[in-house]
Design an enzyme around this catalytic site. Structure first.
Site, PDB file in Angstrom:
ATOM      1  N   GLY A  68       0.819  -1.126  -0.145  1.00 22.56           N
ATOM      2  CA  GLY A  68       0.031  -0.042  -0.103  1.00 22.56           C
ATOM      3  C   GLY A  68       0.893   1.082   0.082  1.00 22.56           C
ATOM      4  N   GLY A  79       0.980   5.260   1.706  1.00 24.52           N
ATOM      5  CA  GLY A  79       0.415   6.337   2.450  1.00 24.52           C
ATOM      6  C   GLY A  79       1.007   7.657   2.032  1.00 24.52           C
ATOM      7  N   GLY A  80       0.624   8.691   2.996  1.00 25.00           N
ATOM      8  CA  GLY A  80       1.258   9.889   2.672  1.00 25.00           C
ATOM      9  C   GLY A  80       2.859  10.162   2.712  1.00 25.00           C
ATOM     10  N   TYR A  96       5.866   3.901   0.386  1.00 24.54           N
ATOM     11  CA  TYR A  96       5.320   3.036   0.149  1.00 24.54           C
ATOM     12  C   TYR A  96       5.638   1.840   0.945  1.00 24.54           C
ATOM     13  CZ  TYR A  96       5.544   5.887  -4.418  1.00 24.54           C
ATOM     14  OH  TYR A  96       5.389   6.652  -5.405  1.00 24.54           O
ATOM     15  N   VAL A  97       4.631   0.854   1.129  1.00 28.67           N
ATOM     16  CA  VAL A  97       4.901  -0.438   1.804  1.00 28.67           C
ATOM     17  C   VAL A  97       4.875  -1.740   1.003  1.00 28.67           C
ATOM     18  CG1 VAL A  97       4.328  -1.754   3.839  1.00 28.67           C
ATOM     19  CG2 VAL A  97       3.964   0.980   3.874  1.00 28.67           C
ATOM     20  N   LYS A 135       9.595  -0.196   3.953  1.00 22.81           N
ATOM     21  CA  LYS A 135       8.857   0.987   3.732  1.00 22.81           C
ATOM     22  C   LYS A 135       9.917   1.709   2.905  1.00 22.81           C
ATOM     23  CE  LYS A 135       6.288   3.060   6.819  1.00 22.81           C
ATOM     24  NZ  LYS A 135       6.005   3.637   7.998  1.00 22.81           N
ATOM     25  N   ASP A 181       4.142   9.500  16.486  1.00 14.35           N
ATOM     26  CA  ASP A 181       3.221   9.033  15.567  1.00 14.35           C
ATOM     27  C   ASP A 181       2.183   7.855  16.240  1.00 14.35           C
ATOM     28  OD1 ASP A 181       1.688   9.594  13.223  1.00 14.35           O
ATOM     29  OD2 ASP A 181       3.195   8.300  11.930  1.00 14.35           O
TER      30      ASP A 181
END
Length: 777
Positions: free
Chosen positions: A466, A468-469, A472-473, A486, A609
């Site tokens: 997926g 995210g902001g 990439y994972v 990541k 986070d």
């Protein structure tokens, strides 16, 4: 000379030496009774010869001295085999001292001790054995105050020198038996040059001392020393030749030196014994032959001469961090023809990465001599540690295995500061064959599928998980195990993702990678961070347009792969969210995250986070509330806090925020260049608990919008402080009315304390752990 031939030579010498010692003893036997023979130097020297030939060690010699001390003691005290009714105090003390000497000596012989053993054995001797020996010599009348009567005993008792000698021999024997050194490789100077003359010199000096002080230690030394001592003196002087021999051209061939000296000694022993039978008539013509046999036996290589055994010991001591012993093993192997290069190649092929990398970092390695360098490179990729001449390794790989060379070059760019090595790595990555060229999209239109089926830092990229902001994972594999990787988006952050993260976040990790990996390994409540491959220069080059570098050597974090998804996804399961067990599930999740934060904070870091999307499950926890709770309580599924990559040191600069979960004071610190505080994590954990219990974000929409606007004002160089003040005021008003209806009173109270607008009134992570533990009881 082959190892097999040297081993046979060594075994043959042990057999010959033992037979020689027994033969000399048998041919030297007197016509005395067997009991009397126990108390002769012949017995002592025969035991000394057999001990050195068959089991050369300080413990063996200590046992021989101890047994001989008992023989000497028994002879001195006379015949103790009298009727029980005839036993007096001295006889009983003598028997008991002898028994204790033998029993404790054998216990020490089979015990592998430390420095504490020296203390215990000395105390046992001084408190138990030595007083009994005193009692046996001087009787009970001189026992109560032995110190006060000491000088009187020396002046008035002719037996005092003998008593002192026996007591000292017993103590020396105990100390020798207490010594348990580690196994060391066979070396010319230590194992031959110093060892060979030791027995002869010590025996000669003791014989002289016995003669000069009239100690009458007839169990160990012949009474007629005038016949035996001059030859002993010459023998002691001649034996010292082993020292220059060990320092000469034979110093690099310790096995041959030891075996040759042992062979010469055994031959000389047999020759001297035969000649002495024709020359001497004293009955003590066995002394020099048995001493030669003893010294020869002491230098027969044994125990650690097999290269495979040495390698096993090398790996063992490296695991213990004993690098001094490791160097001795390497030097020994090198002396028998096994070079550090061979060791590095073999150990890396066998998967002993720690040993092979230590060798490659400590010794010069000829990489062109290695048949397969890929195994060594895999070790480097797994550990992130480089050999001292990594540039030579890159040169060797470039000629033989370009793909592996490119993998190593990527790690070099991420981890190495040496500019010369980095330049070589850049050239390797940039120089491609025409058929390998790919038309790469721009960073703003980057296609993450380009990484699929590529190998990055030793990890095979299997699928895209997926985006995210911030990153990439990917799902990656290595050695059959799954890992998450990541890779940061090196472009403007997506507006769809609420986490704002500057490009400097990954860059700042370069100096913190080792510490963050160490922290992640300290608790099972945190996703393990296996590797951070980040280099400031690499990121700068990628942003400058070097897309080839982004494809082949991107900044990356490798972490534990969590197959069960995150806490955010479990909210969508109505059967779990509305179950009777949900409150207890949330409390358990918060407890595990609080424990992880407690470790992070104790190490001087702030996570920054904490949110539902960063709370993971090791596997699918279940489809109902009962299943999930049971999975968590039994430990079948573990809850872990992830994404340590956003962490900063306490007081460090903040460059990110997630407005749904962070406090206003975190955004304020970020814009005012304030420091990160653990209380920010506590707030985010409380916000995470609120989201899990209600399904809604804690921070009201107007507070979120004001925090975002403050950041925009800061970027546009407008006044942002008034906007922040308004966000803080709005949150305080919201907090005054905050409540969690139909939630356990203690849990609701704790969450409200955690999200207090005043950071000083929030509990610590450790206090949260205690409170949640009480709630779950």
């Amino acid at each position: 000379m082959s190892q097999r031939l040297l081993a046979k030579w060594s075994t043959s010498l042990k057999i010959v030496g033992a037979i020689e010692a027994i033969t000399i003893a048998f041919l030297s036997l007197s016509k005395d009774s067997p009991q009397t023979l126990l108390y002769t130097p012949l017995t002592f020297l025969t035991l000394l010869s057999l001990g050195s030939v068959l089991k050369h060690s300080l413990k063996t010699y200590g046992l021989i001295v101890s047994v001989s001390t008992v023989f000497l003691f028994s002879e001195t005290m006379g015949d103790l085999s009298m009727n029980v009714n005839q036993l007096n105090v001295k006889a009983l003390a003598s028997i008991l001292a002898s028994v204790l000497l033998i029993i404790i000596s054998f216990l020490l012989y089979f015990h592998k001790g430390t420095w504490k053993t020296f203390v215990v054995s000395s105390l046992l001797y001084l408190l138990l054995v030595s007083p009994l020996i005193w009692l046996a010599f001087f009787g009970f009348e001189n026992y109560v105050h032995p110190i006060l009567n000491l000088w009187a005993s020396i002046e008035n008792s002719p037996s005092f020198p003998t008593y002192a000698s026996i007591s000292l021999l017993g103590l020396i024997a105990f100390l020798m038996l207490s010594y348990s050194p580690g196994v060391k490789p066979f070396q010319s100077f230590r194992s031959v040059g110093l060892t060979y003359p030791s027995i002869i010199l010590i025996y000669s000096a003791s014989a002289l001392l016995n003669q000069e002080l009239s100690l009458n230690l007839t169990t160990m030394f012949p009474s007629n020393v005038t016949i035996t001592f001059p030859p002993l003196l010459w023998l002691a002087v001649i034996s010292l030749i082993s020292i220059p021999l060990s320092l000469s051209s034979l110093k690099d061939r310790p096995l041959v030196l030891g075996l040759s000296l042992a062979s010469a000694s055994f031959a000389a022993s047999a020759l001297i014994f035969i000649l002495s039978k024709l020359v001497f008539t004293s009955g003590y013509d066995y002394v020099i032959p048995l001493l030669l046999t003893s010294s020869g036996g002491s230098v027969i290589p044994r125990g650690i001469t097999d290269p495979d055994k040495v390698k096993s010991r090398l790996i063992s001591v490296l695991k213990q961090g004993n690098y001094g012993s490791a160097r001795r093993y390497v030097n020994f192997l090198n002396s028998i023809g096994v070079t550090p290069t061979e060791l590095v190649c073999q150990l890396s092929r066998e998967g002993n990465c720690e040993a092979s990398l230590w060798l490659a970092s400590s010794y010069k390695v000829e990489y062109d001599s290695c048949g397969d360098l890929k195994a060594l490179v895999n070790c480097i990729l797994a550990s992130g540690k480089f050999p001292r001449d990594v540039s030579q390794l890159l040169v060797a790989l470039e000629r033989r295995d370009r793909l592996t060379a490119e993998k190593l070059a990527g790690l070099v760019l991420a981890k190495t500061d040496d500019e010369r090595t980095r330049e070589m790595a850049r050239r390797l990555i940039s120089t491609r064959k025409v058929e390998e060229r790919v038309d790469l999209p721009s960073l703003s239109n980057w296609d993450p599928s380009l990484w699929i089926n590529r190998e990055l830092y030793g990890y095979q990229v299997k699928s895209f998980v997926g985006k995210g902001g911030t990153a990439y994972v990917f799902l990656t594999e290595r050695g059959g195990a799954k890992y998450a990787m990541k890779i940061p988006l090196l472009t403007a952050s997506s507006n769809a993702e609420r986490t704002r993260l500057s490009k400097s976040t990954f860059t700042d990790l370069a100096g913190e990678s080792s510490k963050l990996q160490e922290i992640s390994a300290k608790t099972d409540d945190m996703v393990t961070l296996y590797g951070i491959f980040v280099d400031r220069t690499t990121i700068k080059e990628i942003l400058s347009g070097n897309l080839e570098l982004y494809l082949k050597s991107p900044p990356a974090m490798v972490m534990e792969y969590m197959e069960g998804g995150d806490a955010e996804s479990i909210l969508s399961n109505q059967n779990v969210f509305y179950s009777a067990q949900w409150e207890r599930i949330v409390a358990f999740i918060l407890l595990k995250v609080a424990k992880a934060l407690s470790v992070v904070h104790s190490e001087g870091y702030v996570h920054l986070d904490v949110k539902t999307k960063n709370v993971f499950f090791t596997s699918n926890p279940g489809s109902t509330g009962g299943e999930v709770l049971q999975s968590l309580l039994t430990g079948r599924v573990k809850v872990k806090l992830g994404d340590l990559g956003a962490s900063r040191r306490v007081g460090g600069t903040i460059d990110q925020y997630t407005p749904e979960y962070c406090p206003v004071d975190q955004v304020e610190a970020m814009l005012n260049r304030g420091g990160a505080s653990p209380k920010m994590d506590v707030f985010s954990l409380g916000a995470t608990g609120y989201k899990l219990l209600t399904g809604r974000a804690l921070n009201p929409v107007n507070v979120i919008n004001l925090m975002d606007k403050a950041v925009e004002d800061y970027v546009e160089k407008r006044d942002y402080k008034q906007t922040l003040a308004q966000a803080s005021l709005n949150y305080q008003r919201f907090y005054m009315t905050l409540s969690l209806k139909d939630v356990n009173q203690d849990l609701a109270k704790l969450i409200k304390e955690m999200v207090n607008p005043d950071p000083t009134r929030r509990p610590s992570a450790h206090q949260v752990v205690s409170a949640l533990s009480s709630t779950l009881r």
